[in-house]
Design an enzyme around this catalytic site. Structure first.
Site, mmCIF file in Angstrom:
data_model
loop_
_atom_site.group_PDB
_atom_site.id
_atom_site.type_symbol
_atom_site.label_atom_id
_atom_site.label_comp_id
_atom_site.label_asym_id
_atom_site.label_seq_id
_atom_site.Cartn_x
_atom_site.Cartn_y
_atom_site.Cartn_z
ATOM 1 C CG HIS A 122 -1.791 -1.280 1.385
ATOM 2 N ND1 HIS A 122 -2.622 -1.784 0.459
ATOM 3 C CD2 HIS A 122 -1.846 -2.312 2.169
ATOM 4 C CE1 HIS A 122 -3.159 -2.590 0.774
ATOM 5 N NE2 HIS A 122 -2.846 -3.042 1.857
ATOM 6 C CG ASN A 400 6.928 13.808 17.403
ATOM 7 O OD1 ASN A 400 7.901 13.071 18.209
ATOM 8 N ND2 ASN A 400 6.474 13.427 16.200
ATOM 9 C CE1 TYR A 418 16.888 22.019 25.639
ATOM 10 C CE2 TYR A 418 17.553 19.636 26.175
ATOM 11 C CZ TYR A 418 16.873 20.779 26.450
ATOM 12 O OH TYR A 418 15.712 20.538 27.371
ATOM 13 C CG HIS A 445 17.496 26.827 8.381
ATOM 14 N ND1 HIS A 445 17.827 26.268 9.631
ATOM 15 C CD2 HIS A 445 17.033 25.992 7.737
ATOM 16 C CE1 HIS A 445 17.722 24.925 9.584
ATOM 17 N NE2 HIS A 445 17.232 24.647 8.367
#
Length: 534
Positions: A122, A400, A418, A445
């Site tokens: 599929h 997420n 971080y 960016h």
């Protein structure tokens, strides 16, 4: 396996219930053949449906069990290794903080998610639909060229323009690569030898830091920018140099960071040879698809050259896909719109027109680079950890989505931006650490797009540092409903439409209304706001 047992019991209960109901209602009289056949068919359908549900539940439970087992084994191994290292650290530091500080990324042999999904017929059909759309674009472009110009030759002028002056790109890349391979490695090797001799350690560290900073700024900072501006390279050639510049900076930083920490821990005893990573391991790291340096990675036993060739072929097909999107969906529209006075009406119309092409570009960039390109290099280098992304398309929160879209870059930002900020702040300012990561990502960016397109238009910075931060905290991990997945995809469509719309309008405005001065405001003011031509 309690859920599986419940499904089995329900399956058995429903089956016996069906038989009891059939017996009570007299469903099997010998003189009602038609009715018997109909009810048998219904009963068979119910059985097939329950069988499919049972199989699905069993597969889900088995997958969960395997994932938990793998995760537990990795955690156990990781904890054991970290415990041995933590015994030599300062006893005043809490055990929890020491564990957080020493824990690093663990590489595990695993396939890319899309390779597993394409085994399902599929999902493979959806992939075939995109291939059919590529053929449709190809035939449409040939038909238009034949009708307008009377020829059946595909015009690749856009390719020739975008990838112009490749010889300059190759020379620039060679110099950047040579420095990245030899410069930091030999400087750190000399530093390690002088440092472990025990004389003037502070002075040695300061001088080494100054030399590395100056060399990095010269070869990986100023030099590629000079090449791009001096030779006035076209867009694709610019992006190759700038993206490779960013990659070399991140790779060299990871090597410096990891090898320095390892060299400090491995103090040689008298008569022992000074430990330092082999140049071959660093060379391998510069090409393997990760930004976290390790001396050893999990490796596959052999190379599937057919797999490598197919992935490079898919990258080429994606470039043609991008070419057709620009030629058929973007350039004709924005070439006409760019002559209009900048207004709200023009912006809204072009924005919604650019949403679909923009989303196609996002999907192509993800598939061509994060799946095909990285998998091709991973296969050639027998690099076994192929988790370059996760199932970001199922995300119900932007938090997420940002974590799963690009695992390669996310790992670097997490471990070196971080987590280091958290350590410096005593694990107290988590929100500030998150904002700092967004700021770094937004600046990088924006730098890449400014240098790649040749003009300053801080669309990318505003979407990352502004809207992206808001969405990260507003659409967080608490959002679990499928409705939030729809909202996320809608926001992605609109965001990509904004990027394509504003950058295309500014591109044509820069062509038709070039700058008249070199002042600061003339350089930073978008030309599409004031440009109008007939």
């Amino acid at each position: 396996m309690s859920k599986v047992q419940m499904v089995v019991r329900r399956f058995a209960g429903q089956t016996s219930g069906e038989n009891q109901r059939c017996s009570e209602n007299g469903s099997f009289p010998q003189n009602e053949n038609g009715r018997n056949i109909t009810e048998a068919a219904h009963r068979k359908d119910d059985m097939e449906r329950l069988k499919a549900e049972l199989i699905r539940r069993v597969q889900t439970q088995l997958n969960d069990a395997v994932e938990r087992a793998v995760s537990d084994s990795i955690t156990s191994l990781n904890t054991h290794s970290h415990t041995n290292m933590l015994t030599h650290t300062d006893n005043k530091t809490s055990s929890g903080d020491r564990h957080k500080l020493d824990q690093g990324k663990v590489f595990v042999a695993r396939c890319s998610l899309l390779d597993e999904l394409f085994e399902i017929s599929h999902i493979r059909t959806i992939y075939h639909m995109f291939i059919a759309a590529l053929f449709l674009f190809f035939m449409s472009t040939l038909a238009v060229d034949y009708i307008d110009q009377g020829r059946l030759v595909l015009d690749l002028g856009l390719f020739y323009y975008a990838f112009g002056q490749l010889h300059v790109v190759i020379c620039c890349w060679t110099l950047m690569f040579s420095y990245t391979l030899l410069g930091p490695y030999h400087v750190l090797r000399v530093w390690a030898g002088l440092y472990h001799n025990g004389h003037h350690r502070t002075c040695v560290c300061v001088i080494t830091a100054i030399i590395l900073c100056a060399a990095q700024m010269s070869m990986l900072g100023i030099f590629p920018v000079y090449v791009v501006l001096h030779y006035q390279l076209p867009p694709a050639s610019r992006f190759i140099i700038i993206l490779e510049q960013i990659r070399f900076v991140m790779k060299s930083y990871s090597f410096i960071r990891e090898s320095t920490a390892a060299a400090l821990k491995n103090t040689p005893q008298k008569g022992e040879r000074l430990w330092f990573p082999a140049l071959s391991s660093y060379l391998y790291f510069l090409f393997c698809p990760t930004l976290i340096y390790r001396e050893v990675y999990p490796r596959n036993p052999n190379i599937r050259w057919r797999f490598v060739g197919m992935n490079f072929l898919k990258v080429l097909a994606s470039l043609f896909y991008l070419y057709f999107i620009l030629e058929r969906l973007c350039i004709p529209v924005f070439r006409n719109k760019s002559g209009l006075q900048f207004s709200t009406r023009t912006l809204i119309l072009t924005l919604f027109h650019a949403a679909f092409p923009g989303m196609l570009m996002l999907m192509l960039g993800f598939y061509a680079f994060l799946h095909c390109w990285l998998n091709a290099f991973a296969e050639m280098l027998r690099f076994a950890d192929r988790m370059f992304y996760k199932d970001w398309w199922n995300s119900t929160s932007f938090a997420n989505y940002y974590r799963t879209w690009n695992i390669v870059v996310h790992d670097w930002l997490y471990y070196y931006a971080y987590r280091d900020f958290l350590w410096l702040s005593g694990y107290k300012l988590r929100s500030v650490a998150t904002l700092s990561v967004f700021a770094v990502s937004a600046l990088v960016h924006e730098y890449a797009f400014t240098m790649g397109f040749g003009f300053f238009y801080p669309v990318m910075f505003c979407t990352f540092a502004g809207i992206g931060v808001v969405f990260n905290f507003a659409m967080n991990d608490k959002r679990k409903s499928p409705v939030w997945n729809i909202i996320m995809w809608t926001c992605l469509f609109i965001g990509q439409g904004v990027h394509v719309c504003l950058y295309c309008l500014e591109w044509y405005a820069q062509i038709h209304c070039p700058r008249t001065g070199a002042g600061f405001w003339d350089l930073v003011t978008p030309r599409s706001w004031t440009c109008s031509y007939q």
